[in-house]
Design a protein around this motif. Sequence first.
Motif, mmCIF file in Angstrom:
data_model
loop_
_atom_site.group_PDB
_atom_site.id
_atom_site.type_symbol
_atom_site.label_atom_id
_atom_site.label_comp_id
_atom_site.label_asym_id
_atom_site.label_seq_id
_atom_site.Cartn_x
_atom_site.Cartn_y
_atom_site.Cartn_z
ATOM 1 N N VAL A 1 0.838 -1.216 0.000
ATOM 2 C CA VAL A 1 0.000 0.000 0.000
ATOM 3 C C VAL A 1 0.863 1.252 0.000
ATOM 4 N N ALA A 2 1.948 1.244 0.781
ATOM 5 C CA ALA A 2 2.807 2.439 0.871
ATOM 6 C C ALA A 2 3.402 2.768 -0.499
ATOM 7 N N GLY A 3 3.861 1.744 -1.206
ATOM 8 C CA GLY A 3 4.416 1.968 -2.546
ATOM 9 C C GLY A 3 3.349 2.451 -3.514
ATOM 10 N N ALA A 4 2.141 1.877 -3.376
ATOM 11 C CA ALA A 4 1.031 2.271 -4.264
ATOM 12 C C ALA A 4 0.670 3.733 -4.066
ATOM 13 N N LYS A 5 0.667 4.192 -2.797
ATOM 14 C CA LYS A 5 0.341 5.598 -2.520
ATOM 15 C C LYS A 5 1.364 6.521 -3.159
ATOM 16 N N ALA A 6 2.646 6.150 -3.039
ATOM 17 C CA ALA A 6 3.714 6.972 -3.632
ATOM 18 C C ALA A 6 3.559 7.011 -5.154
ATOM 19 N N MET A 7 3.283 5.821 -5.772
ATOM 20 C CA MET A 7 3.102 5.758 -7.227
ATOM 21 C C MET A 7 1.886 6.578 -7.655
ATOM 22 N N ALA A 8 0.835 6.538 -6.852
ATOM 23 C CA ALA A 8 -0.383 7.289 -7.167
ATOM 24 C C ALA A 8 -0.093 8.784 -7.212
ATOM 25 N N ASN A 9 0.674 9.269 -6.249
ATOM 26 C CA ASN A 9 1.028 10.698 -6.241
ATOM 27 C C ASN A 9 1.825 11.075 -7.488
ATOM 28 N N ALA A 10 2.703 10.161 -7.881
ATOM 29 C CA ALA A 10 3.518 10.425 -9.075
ATOM 30 C C ALA A 10 2.653 10.462 -10.339
ATOM 31 N N LEU A 11 1.662 9.571 -10.405
ATOM 32 C CA LEU A 11 0.805 9.492 -11.594
ATOM 33 C C LEU A 11 -0.017 10.767 -11.795
ATOM 34 N N LYS A 12 -0.281 11.476 -10.705
ATOM 35 C CA LYS A 12 -1.038 12.726 -10.835
ATOM 36 C C LYS A 12 -0.246 13.798 -11.570
ATOM 37 N N VAL A 13 1.083 13.642 -11.537
ATOM 38 C CA VAL A 13 1.977 14.641 -12.132
ATOM 39 C C VAL A 13 2.527 14.172 -13.485
ATOM 40 N N ASN A 14 2.901 12.880 -13.546
ATOM 41 C CA ASN A 14 3.571 12.347 -14.754
ATOM 42 C C ASN A 14 2.642 12.355 -15.968
ATOM 43 N N ILE B 1 -7.254 1.372 -4.824
ATOM 44 C CA ILE B 1 -8.082 2.584 -4.845
ATOM 45 C C ILE B 1 -7.210 3.824 -5.033
ATOM 46 N N CYS B 2 -6.042 3.822 -4.402
ATOM 47 C CA CYS B 2 -5.115 4.960 -4.570
ATOM 48 C C CYS B 2 -4.766 5.155 -6.053
ATOM 49 N N ILE B 3 -4.431 4.048 -6.725
ATOM 50 C CA ILE B 3 -4.063 4.121 -8.149
ATOM 51 C C ILE B 3 -5.259 4.592 -8.979
ATOM 52 N N ALA B 4 -6.431 4.002 -8.719
ATOM 53 C CA ALA B 4 -7.639 4.355 -9.485
ATOM 54 C C ALA B 4 -7.972 5.832 -9.332
ATOM 55 N N THR B 5 -7.867 6.347 -8.101
ATOM 56 C CA THR B 5 -8.191 7.757 -7.844
ATOM 57 C C THR B 5 -7.197 8.678 -8.537
ATOM 58 N N ALA B 6 -5.933 8.249 -8.578
ATOM 59 C CA ALA B 6 -4.887 9.090 -9.177
ATOM 60 C C ALA B 6 -5.130 9.326 -10.662
ATOM 61 N N LEU B 7 -5.787 8.376 -11.318
ATOM 62 C CA LEU B 7 -5.982 8.487 -12.767
ATOM 63 C C LEU B 7 -6.886 9.644 -13.162
ATOM 64 N N LYS B 8 -7.601 10.178 -12.195
ATOM 65 C CA LYS B 8 -8.461 11.327 -12.504
ATOM 66 C C LYS B 8 -7.637 12.503 -12.986
#
Length: 988
Positions: free
Chosen positions: A911-924, A943-950
Amino acid sequence: TLQSYYGNGLETGPLQRLTNLLLVEGLTDIQQKEHDILQIEATKGLRNVSKSIPLEKLFLPLSKVSIPPRISVTIGVAGIGKSTLVKLFVYTWAKGEINRDIIFVLPLTFRELNTYEKLSAERLICSAFPHITEPNCISAGAARTLLILDGLDEFKTPLDFSNTVVCTDPKKEIQVDNLITNIIRGNLLQEASVWVTSRPTAASQIPGGLVDRMTEIRGFRAAEMKDFLDQMFLDNRDLSGQVLHHIRANRSLHVMCTVPGFCWISGSSIGYYLKNSTDQPQETTAVPRTLSEIYSYYFKMALSSDWPEKPRETLRIEQAVNNSKKIVGSLGRLAFYGLLKKKYVFYEQDMKAYGIDLSLLQSSLCSRLLLKEEMQSFTAYYFSHLTIQEFLAAVYYYTAAKRAIFDLFTESGMSWPKLGFLNHFKSAVQRSLQAEDRQLDIFVRFLSGLLSPQVNKLLSGWLLVKDEHNSFRSQAISFLQGCLNTDYAISSRTVNAMHCLYEIQHTEIAKTVEEAMKNESLAGMLTPVNCSALAYLLQVSDICMEETNLSNCLTYNVCKSLLSQLLFCHNLRLDNNQFKDNVMELLGSVLSVKDCQIQKLSLAENQISNKGAKALARSLMVNRSLTVLDLRSNSIGPAGAKALADALKKNQVLLSLNLQHNTIKEDGATFLAEALLTNHRLVTLHLQKNAIGAHGARKIAEALKQNCSLKELTLSSNSVGDHGSVALAEALRVNHSLQSLDLQSNSISSAGVTALTAALCSNKGLLNLNKEGGPAIARALRTNSTLRKLDLAANLLYDEGGKAIALAMKENRALTSLHLQWNFIQAKAATALAQALQSTRSRASLDLQENAIGDEGMAALSAALKVNTTLADLHLQVASVGAAGAQALAEALMVNKSLQTLDLRGNSIEVAGAKAMANALKVNRSLRRLNLQENSLGMDGAICIATALKGNHGLTYVNLQGNRIGQSGAKMISDAIRTNSPDCVVDI
């Protein structure tokens, strides 16, 4: 006078196509037997011809040691521009721009020759050139003369060369057909050059042995079709673009429109539809797609052109409609019986015989349907295109069949009684199915089309009665479907029955089979009826445009029934059909035919032995189209390899041959090596898993020292060993044309690696090398400047080898792709590779999967990604990366702008890695594909990844499978991703 007469009406723009003709080696089978339209449909409007000849060299020798052709024949389908070509040639010659060695050009048409019963050679010359005072100087050959005979297909008498009565006296009057055969045979005017133009089928009357040069007029290319339509709609370029769009959207129509005559009719019809659908939206109907719909619109346009401009003048409208019906009725009878007699040119006596009022022919309706040619001695009439005659004939037959009591095909009316429209319809279809020359096929398509709801709607009140088709349509459909059930005896006749069903707007069978083709689920459903539909779809379906995939669905009988259609599939896949050698005999016969257009053929994973390979090899001796042959995973053995090798010594077309996993052994490799010494066309040869051993490798190596054409050679899993690799290394020192060599899994030890490495230092051609041995290769990499891809998968590099490769990468500027999976590389080598990534700008792909680089290695690579601007693909599956490594990677992704594919499957970022990746996806914004499969993300991480895709607009694919999310959670996350990022595909 020739210049002014033949220059009249010539426009330079569309004529560029005619200044370069295709040089062909005689008529193909389909050209000798089939209707023009069927030829275009079958061949997709493309001839497999590589040679061409400019118009100005048409009557010149092809080489310094050859002589000019005496008999030249130019063929082309109806409406392609044969008469225009003749006009262009005569006009250009008369201006003195070409063929100045020709003193006299005598242009004649067979339309004109039809008006004579008897002629002498000298009278023939005078009729072509009335001002000549001494015709005997031409007949005696005192000056180079070209006699042009345009339109053999319009000649009233078939040429009979087997029963020619010999005549050598130029003054003697003989039957015109006999005169022509004597001229072509060389009994008369033997010093004159003769140029005959003809539709292909009629040209087959002239024995091939008498023809010195045969050329063919090609159809439109894409740009020429656009220019032609732009010329048609000069005042409305938008309309021209819309018409072209509709033509391109319909594959079979687009193919037909490569013929100018047909393009003009189709363009006019679609243009008329588009203009009227804009003006009257309440009457909007579908864009015309079938032949019958296109010609119905064309006739509607022609009929309405006779109407008065003020619609209120009802009386005049009725009068115009009645006149139109009268014209169409009388012209239709002429068209129908002309079609039966193969008569395409009519004279005043014909018009009177069919009761046609010549005064009515002045209307604009007639000018769109019938063309008139007036000469001093005769007036000729002919339909503006062959298909116009066929459509009019169908309209006449349709109308007459409703009230006729005798067989309409018997013009005298003397026949057994035949009552009812359906009996006449069946009679027409049966006659077309039985006709050897197929000349009634398009006529019955039109006849079927007149029963379609759309055509009835278009022409009711003018040529048809409203809704009358309802009485006959279902029974006509049943009869046509009955023509398909032919117990796997599929021919172009049954394909034409499918075309008739399309015209009548009954497409259920075709749609079912097309859907199965799309889903690759044809296996078990190829009944005789469905086979007919498949044969039809091979011609017209968009699914077959790029590749015709008939894998895992064919039997011997089905394949045999489809041969005539497979002939014209450019890219044909027949994998995994359990084909045995008897099918190869069938396919060999197809590949041997002059008509064959198959360019790529895949027969992988069948049961082909050396006998089947021999059948294919025999066809390769004569085939001129096949460039790629894939025989992967069969059992051709050494004898099969020998047969193919012998064929390669003669074949100069094949570019790629795949014999992977065929047990060809050392002997087979030896035979292929011999072929490589003389073959200068083959570019790709795949021989992996063939047990060729060191001896086979040495033989191939010897061939490589002389062969300069082979670019890609695969020899993996062949027990090549050190002896074989040393021989290959020696070859690489002198061969600089080979670009890719695959030697994976070949038991090569340090001796072989050393030899290959030394060769790599001096080789200037190799771009891709797959082999084993780390440090030695690393030394070679420092000096090599051509290698683009290096695959060292599944070797024992360990950190020492990995670091050596990394050091070499710092100096190497050419390598773009590096594969190091399964090499026991850990953090130290990963760190070295990361440092190399920081200092080089050429690497585009790095594969470190199945190497335990851990979080430490991941952190080093992440630091490199912050500054690297070229790496696009990074594969780190099962690389022992945890949450800390993922967090470091996420930081890099926030600034990196080049990475497009990231594969982290089989790690534990949690989960910790997923949260970090999610934050990156919002920018990349660069990442396109992300694989986080099996990473212990759980519901929260997903859910973190799915939400980041917005906030992310770059990703097109995400894989979240195997993360213990559960079924309900998977649906929720899938829905969220669809909402947040509808263009992104998610596997969950």
